[in-house]
Design an enzyme around this catalytic site. Structure first.
Site, PDB file in Angstrom:
ATOM      1  N   ASN A   1       8.214   6.966  34.476  1.00  0.00           N
ATOM      2  CA  ASN A   1       7.360   8.052  33.983  1.00  0.00           C
ATOM      3  C   ASN A   1       7.165   9.119  35.048  1.00  0.00           C
ATOM      4  OD1 ASN A   1       7.216   6.444  31.783  1.00  0.00           O
ATOM      5  ND2 ASN A   1       5.145   5.694  32.165  1.00  0.00           N
ATOM      6  N   VAL A   2       7.016  10.349  34.573  1.00  0.00           N
ATOM      7  CA  VAL A   2       6.845  11.475  35.493  1.00  0.00           C
ATOM      8  C   VAL A   2       5.407  11.994  35.412  1.00  0.00           C
ATOM      9  CG1 VAL A   2       9.284  12.143  35.338  1.00  0.00           C
ATOM     10  CG2 VAL A   2       7.655  13.143  33.725  1.00  0.00           C
TER      11      VAL A   2
ATOM     12  N   HIS B   1      12.152   8.707  38.233  1.00  0.00           N
ATOM     13  CA  HIS B   1      12.569   9.931  37.542  1.00  0.00           C
ATOM     14  C   HIS B   1      11.779  11.161  37.981  1.00  0.00           C
ATOM     15  CE1 HIS B   1      14.369   7.408  33.969  1.00  0.00           C
ATOM     16  NE2 HIS B   1      15.036   7.267  35.092  1.00  0.00           N
TER      17      HIS B   1
ATOM     18  N   CYS C   1      13.266  23.879  44.023  1.00  0.00           N
ATOM     19  CA  CYS C   1      14.242  24.941  43.837  1.00  0.00           C
ATOM     20  C   CYS C   1      15.474  24.360  43.128  1.00  0.00           C
ATOM     21  CB  CYS C   1      14.632  25.510  45.208  1.00  0.00           C
ATOM     22  SG  CYS C   1      15.922  26.751  45.097  1.00  0.00           S
TER      23      CYS C   1
ATOM     24  N   THR D   1       9.136   0.054  28.001  1.00  0.00           N
ATOM     25  CA  THR D   1      10.385   0.815  28.097  1.00  0.00           C
ATOM     26  C   THR D   1      11.395   0.251  27.110  1.00  0.00           C
ATOM     27  OG1 THR D   1      12.241   1.493  29.509  1.00  0.00           O
ATOM     28  CG2 THR D   1      11.114  -0.543  30.140  1.00  0.00           C
TER      29      THR D   1
HETATM   30  N1  APR Z   1       2.539  -0.515  24.944  1.00  0.00           N
HETATM   31  C1  APR Z   1       3.749  -0.935  25.402  1.00  0.00           C
HETATM   32  N2  APR Z   1       4.917  -0.427  24.969  1.00  0.00           N
HETATM   33  C2  APR Z   1       4.874   0.535  24.043  1.00  0.00           C
HETATM   34  C3  APR Z   1       3.667   1.033  23.514  1.00  0.00           C
HETATM   35  C4  APR Z   1       2.460   0.459  24.004  1.00  0.00           C
HETATM   36  N3  APR Z   1       1.258   0.863  23.567  1.00  0.00           N
HETATM   37  N4  APR Z   1       3.965   2.003  22.618  1.00  0.00           N
HETATM   38  C5  APR Z   1       5.301   2.090  22.577  1.00  0.00           C
HETATM   39  N5  APR Z   1       5.865   1.214  23.425  1.00  0.00           N
HETATM   40  C6  APR Z   1       7.280   0.980  23.728  1.00  0.00           C
HETATM   41  C7  APR Z   1       8.232   1.265  22.591  1.00  0.00           C
HETATM   42  O1  APR Z   1       8.345   0.143  21.724  1.00  0.00           O
HETATM   43  C8  APR Z   1       9.526   1.546  23.347  1.00  0.00           C
HETATM   44  O2  APR Z   1      10.251   0.351  23.568  1.00  0.00           O
HETATM   45  O3  APR Z   1       7.634   1.873  24.745  1.00  0.00           O
HETATM   46  C9  APR Z   1       9.047   2.093  24.706  1.00  0.00           C
HETATM   47  C10 APR Z   1       9.300   3.562  24.926  1.00  0.00           C
HETATM   48  O4  APR Z   1      10.663   3.774  25.028  1.00  0.00           O
HETATM   49  P1  APR Z   1      11.289   5.216  25.307  1.00  0.00           P
HETATM   50  O5  APR Z   1      10.621   6.217  24.435  1.00  0.00           O
HETATM   51  O6  APR Z   1      12.761   5.087  25.195  1.00  0.00           O
HETATM   52  O7  APR Z   1      10.827   5.533  26.807  1.00  0.00           O
HETATM   53  P2  APR Z   1      11.484   5.048  28.174  1.00  0.00           P
HETATM   54  O8  APR Z   1      12.079   3.697  28.039  1.00  0.00           O
HETATM   55  O9  APR Z   1      10.472   5.268  29.228  1.00  0.00           O
HETATM   56  O10 APR Z   1      12.659   6.123  28.341  1.00  0.00           O
HETATM   57  C11 APR Z   1      13.418   6.104  29.519  1.00  0.00           C
HETATM   58  O11 APR Z   1      14.469   8.177  28.918  1.00  0.00           O
HETATM   59  O12 APR Z   1      14.309  10.336  28.075  1.00  0.00           O
HETATM   60  C12 APR Z   1      14.392   9.553  29.220  1.00  0.00           C
HETATM   61  O13 APR Z   1      13.762  10.205  31.369  1.00  0.00           O
HETATM   62  C13 APR Z   1      13.222   9.771  30.143  1.00  0.00           C
HETATM   63  O14 APR Z   1      12.126   8.180  31.609  1.00  0.00           O
HETATM   64  C14 APR Z   1      12.613   8.395  30.288  1.00  0.00           C
HETATM   65  C15 APR Z   1      13.782   7.489  29.952  1.00  0.00           C
END
Ligand code: APR
Length: 251
Positions: free
Chosen positions: A109-110, A126, A134, A195
């Site tokens: 997360n950012v 990330h 820049c 994630t």
């Molecule tokens: N608690 C735990 N998990 C949750 C919750 C919650 N309340 N709500 C949703 N989730 C889960 C979803 O089921 C999903 O598996 O969080 C996950 C989110 O997944 P993504 O949207 O794919 O996010 P992430 O895995 O962080 O994405 C990775 O992709 O777009 C790029 O750079 C961006 O860092 C990001 C990377």
């Protein structure tokens, strides 16, 4: 609300662990009101195309659009607070440190919310949306003259400024990545929280931990490619599960 009964073996592993690592993704911030990327209906990548917004090519093509999209997200995360999942991870760190153990928080997360919640040993894989650098030279920039241009210009070289986040097709910060691999290799318990496990190289960290013999715990309301391989899959929102787990193990 009833306390979930965590498997005694999991509690035991956590009480004995000398080294714990946690990987978080957008789901850990969902309960703060920050949209995830890939959740059905609410995910950012259902509304926007990553190739229009989160690549160096997109920035070169339309720097104003990309800057403004990140400015919108920067404001959004500035206006929200850490949720009980962030707080529980900060508490996990305190509990472990108090016992002379090591805790590493690796985040994709950012949004800076782990820092705001009080976690200290944080690896930002990330980048961080609150920082700016820049586009040409990569140097971090704290402030810039307001010329009315979007994106603003680098005070040193006049090039465009960009958010200090990692876009698709870009390398992750090397030191952060190395520290994350090391944490995954040495820990006895590795958590993957919120994630989808679809973006590399972060997705390979739990696999590295598994291969090195760690107990892998997933916290997610949905199944992911990691679920069948995890030793423990705690299905539910991180903001409910993590505080109860920390309490069950250490308090
Ligand atoms: N608690 C735990 N998990 C949750 C919750 C919650 N309340 N709500 C949703 N989730 C889960 C979803 O089921 C999903 O598996 O969080 C996950 C989110 O997944 P993504 O949207 O794919 O996010 P992430 O895995 O962080 O994405 C990775 O992709 O777009 C790029 O750079 C961006 O860092 C990001 C990377």
């Amino acid at each position: 609300m009833n306390e979930p009964a965590f498997p005694p073996l999991l509690i035991d592993h956590l009480r004995k662990a000398v080294d714990v690592a946690v990987l978080t993704g957008a789901g850990v911030s969902a309960e703060s009101g920050v949209p995830t990327f890939r959740d059905a209906q609410t995910g950012l990548w259902n509304r926007y195309r990553p190739e229009d917004l989160a690549t160096p090519q997109a920035f070169r093509r339309d720097p104003k659009l990309v800057w403004e999209w990140y400015a919108w997200r920067r404001e959004l995360v500035l206006g929200v607070s850490p949720n009980p999942a962030h707080t529980a991870l900060a508490e996990m760190e305190r509990q472990l440190e108090r016992r002379g153990r090591r805790f590493t928080l690796i985040t994709q997360n950012v949004d800076n919310l782990h820092g705001k919640a009080g976690s200290s040993n944080i690896i930002e894989l990330h980048g961080n949306i609150q920082r700016t650098r820049c586009f040409d030279e990569g140097t971090l920039v704290e402030s810039w003259p307001d010329t009315g241009e979007t994106p603003p210009r680098c005070p040193a070289c006049g090039g465009w400024l960009r958010p200090d986040v990692v876009w698709f097709g870009e390398m992750l910060p090397q030191q952060a990545l190395e520290a994350a691999w090391e944490a995954a290799r040495v820990c006895q318990v590795f958590f993957s929280v919120g994630t989808s496990g679809l973006v590399e190289p972060a997705a390979s960290l739990p696999v590295a931990a598994l291969q090195a013999g760690a107990i892998v715990v997933e916290v997610n309301p949905a199944e992911t490619p990691l679920t069948p391989h995890a030793h423990f899959s705690l299905q539910g929102p991180a903001g409910q599960i993590l505080p109860q787990l920390v309490q069950a193990v250490w308090e």
